[in-house]
Design a protein around this motif. Structure first.
Motif, short mmCIF file in Angstrom:
data_model
loop_
_atom_site.label_atom_id
_atom_site.label_comp_id
_atom_site.label_asym_id
_atom_site.label_seq_id
_atom_site.Cartn_x
_atom_site.Cartn_y
_atom_site.Cartn_z
N SER A 178 5.11 -32.32 -49.35
CA SER A 178 4.41 -31.91 -50.57
C SER A 178 2.90 -32.01 -50.38
CB SER A 178 4.84 -32.77 -51.76
OG SER A 178 4.27 -34.06 -51.67
N ARG A 179 2.19 -31.18 -51.13
CA ARG A 179 0.73 -31.19 -51.08
C ARG A 179 0.19 -32.52 -51.58
NH1 ARG A 179 -3.81 -30.15 -54.32
NH2 ARG A 179 -5.41 -28.93 -53.27
N ALA A 180 0.77 -33.02 -52.68
CA ALA A 180 0.29 -34.28 -53.27
C ALA A 180 0.39 -35.44 -52.28
CB ALA A 180 1.07 -34.59 -54.54
N GLU A 181 1.50 -35.51 -51.57
CA GLU A 181 1.69 -36.57 -50.59
C GLU A 181 0.68 -36.46 -49.45
OE1 GLU A 181 5.16 -37.99 -47.44
OE2 GLU A 181 5.68 -36.62 -49.06
N ALA A 182 0.45 -35.24 -48.97
CA ALA A 182 -0.50 -35.03 -47.88
C ALA A 182 -1.93 -35.36 -48.31
CB ALA A 182 -0.42 -33.60 -47.37
N VAL A 183 -2.29 -34.95 -49.53
CA VAL A 183 -3.64 -35.23 -50.03
C VAL A 183 -3.86 -36.73 -50.17
CG1 VAL A 183 -5.17 -34.97 -52.02
CG2 VAL A 183 -3.95 -32.99 -51.14
N LYS A 184 -2.86 -37.42 -50.69
CA LYS A 184 -2.98 -38.88 -50.85
C LYS A 184 -3.18 -39.56 -49.50
CE LYS A 184 -0.48 -42.84 -52.73
NZ LYS A 184 0.77 -43.27 -53.40
N THR A 185 -2.39 -39.18 -48.52
CA THR A 185 -2.50 -39.76 -47.18
C THR A 185 -3.84 -39.40 -46.54
OG1 THR A 185 -0.11 -39.66 -46.90
CG2 THR A 185 -1.42 -39.91 -44.90
N GLY A 186 -4.26 -38.13 -46.69
CA GLY A 186 -5.54 -37.69 -46.14
C GLY A 186 -6.71 -38.42 -46.75
N ARG A 187 -6.64 -38.66 -48.06
CA ARG A 187 -7.71 -39.39 -48.74
C ARG A 187 -7.79 -40.81 -48.19
NH1 ARG A 187 -5.69 -39.85 -53.67
NH2 ARG A 187 -6.17 -37.69 -54.14
N HIS A 188 -6.64 -41.45 -48.02
CA HIS A 188 -6.61 -42.80 -47.47
C HIS A 188 -7.21 -42.83 -46.05
CE1 HIS A 188 -5.17 -46.87 -46.74
NE2 HIS A 188 -4.65 -46.44 -45.61
N MET A 189 -6.84 -41.84 -45.24
CA MET A 189 -7.39 -41.75 -43.88
C MET A 189 -8.90 -41.60 -43.90
SD MET A 189 -4.58 -39.19 -42.16
CE MET A 189 -5.59 -38.85 -40.73
N ALA A 190 -9.40 -40.71 -44.76
CA ALA A 190 -10.85 -40.46 -44.84
C ALA A 190 -11.60 -41.69 -45.31
CB ALA A 190 -11.13 -39.27 -45.75
N LYS A 191 -11.04 -42.41 -46.29
CA LYS A 191 -11.69 -43.63 -46.77
C LYS A 191 -11.73 -44.68 -45.67
CE LYS A 191 -10.79 -43.30 -51.72
NZ LYS A 191 -10.08 -43.88 -52.86
N ALA A 192 -10.63 -44.83 -44.95
CA ALA A 192 -10.58 -45.82 -43.87
C ALA A 192 -11.55 -45.47 -42.75
CB ALA A 192 -9.15 -45.92 -43.32
N ARG A 193 -11.71 -44.18 -42.48
CA ARG A 193 -12.61 -43.72 -41.41
C ARG A 193 -14.05 -43.55 -41.89
NH1 ARG A 193 -10.09 -41.27 -37.04
NH2 ARG A 193 -11.85 -39.86 -36.78
N ARG A 194 -14.25 -43.66 -43.22
CA ARG A 194 -15.56 -43.43 -43.86
C ARG A 194 -16.13 -42.08 -43.43
NH1 ARG A 194 -18.39 -49.37 -43.77
NH2 ARG A 194 -16.96 -50.29 -45.25
N THR A 195 -15.37 -41.04 -43.78
CA THR A 195 -15.73 -39.68 -43.40
C THR A 195 -15.46 -38.74 -44.57
OG1 THR A 195 -15.46 -38.06 -41.64
CG2 THR A 195 -13.48 -39.21 -42.34
N VAL A 196 -15.51 -37.45 -44.33
CA VAL A 196 -15.28 -36.43 -45.36
C VAL A 196 -13.81 -36.02 -45.34
CG1 VAL A 196 -15.88 -34.08 -46.07
CG2 VAL A 196 -17.65 -35.61 -45.20
N HIS A 197 -13.24 -35.82 -46.53
CA HIS A 197 -11.87 -35.32 -46.67
C HIS A 197 -11.94 -33.90 -47.22
CE1 HIS A 197 -7.71 -35.51 -48.75
NE2 HIS A 197 -7.60 -35.00 -47.54
N ILE A 198 -11.46 -32.95 -46.43
CA ILE A 198 -11.45 -31.54 -46.82
C ILE A 198 -10.01 -31.15 -47.12
CG2 ILE A 198 -11.95 -29.18 -46.07
CD1 ILE A 198 -13.82 -30.66 -43.92
N VAL A 199 -9.77 -30.63 -48.32
CA VAL A 199 -8.43 -30.16 -48.70
C VAL A 199 -8.48 -28.65 -48.78
CG1 VAL A 199 -6.60 -30.25 -50.43
CG2 VAL A 199 -8.00 -32.27 -50.00
#
Length: 76
Positions: free
Chosen positions: A30-51
């Motif tokens: 699902s898109r929602a699941e991927a966005v949630k995981t991507g957001r977590h990854m970007a926060k942990a890496r302190r970078t930009v999250h592009i959806v």
């Protein structure tokens, strides 16, 4: 920019990929699941999250390149 996290739809799966890499870091049904995981990854890496939407256009872009106190980090 290399190192940013990108959430995109490809081959009937939602994927998170680090920009500059060929392979997906993870996939989701699902898109929602991927966005949630991507957001977590970007926060942990302190970078930009592009959806990206299913057609490949940028749907949203969030910048997590600040410290936990909201102070911008120095440029790399």
């Amino acid at each position: 920019m290399d190192g940013d996290v990108e959430t995109l739809y490809e081959n009937q799966l939602w994927k998170n990929r680090i920009v500059g890499h060929q392979r997906a870091a993870n996939t989701a049904k699902s898109r929602a699941e991927a966005v949630k995981t991507g957001r977590h990854m970007a926060k942990a890496r302190r970078t930009v999250h592009i959806v990206r939407s299913e057609d490949g256009t940028v749907a949203s872009r969030d910048d997590y390149r600040t410290s936990r106190r909201g102070v911008p980090l120095p440029p790399e």
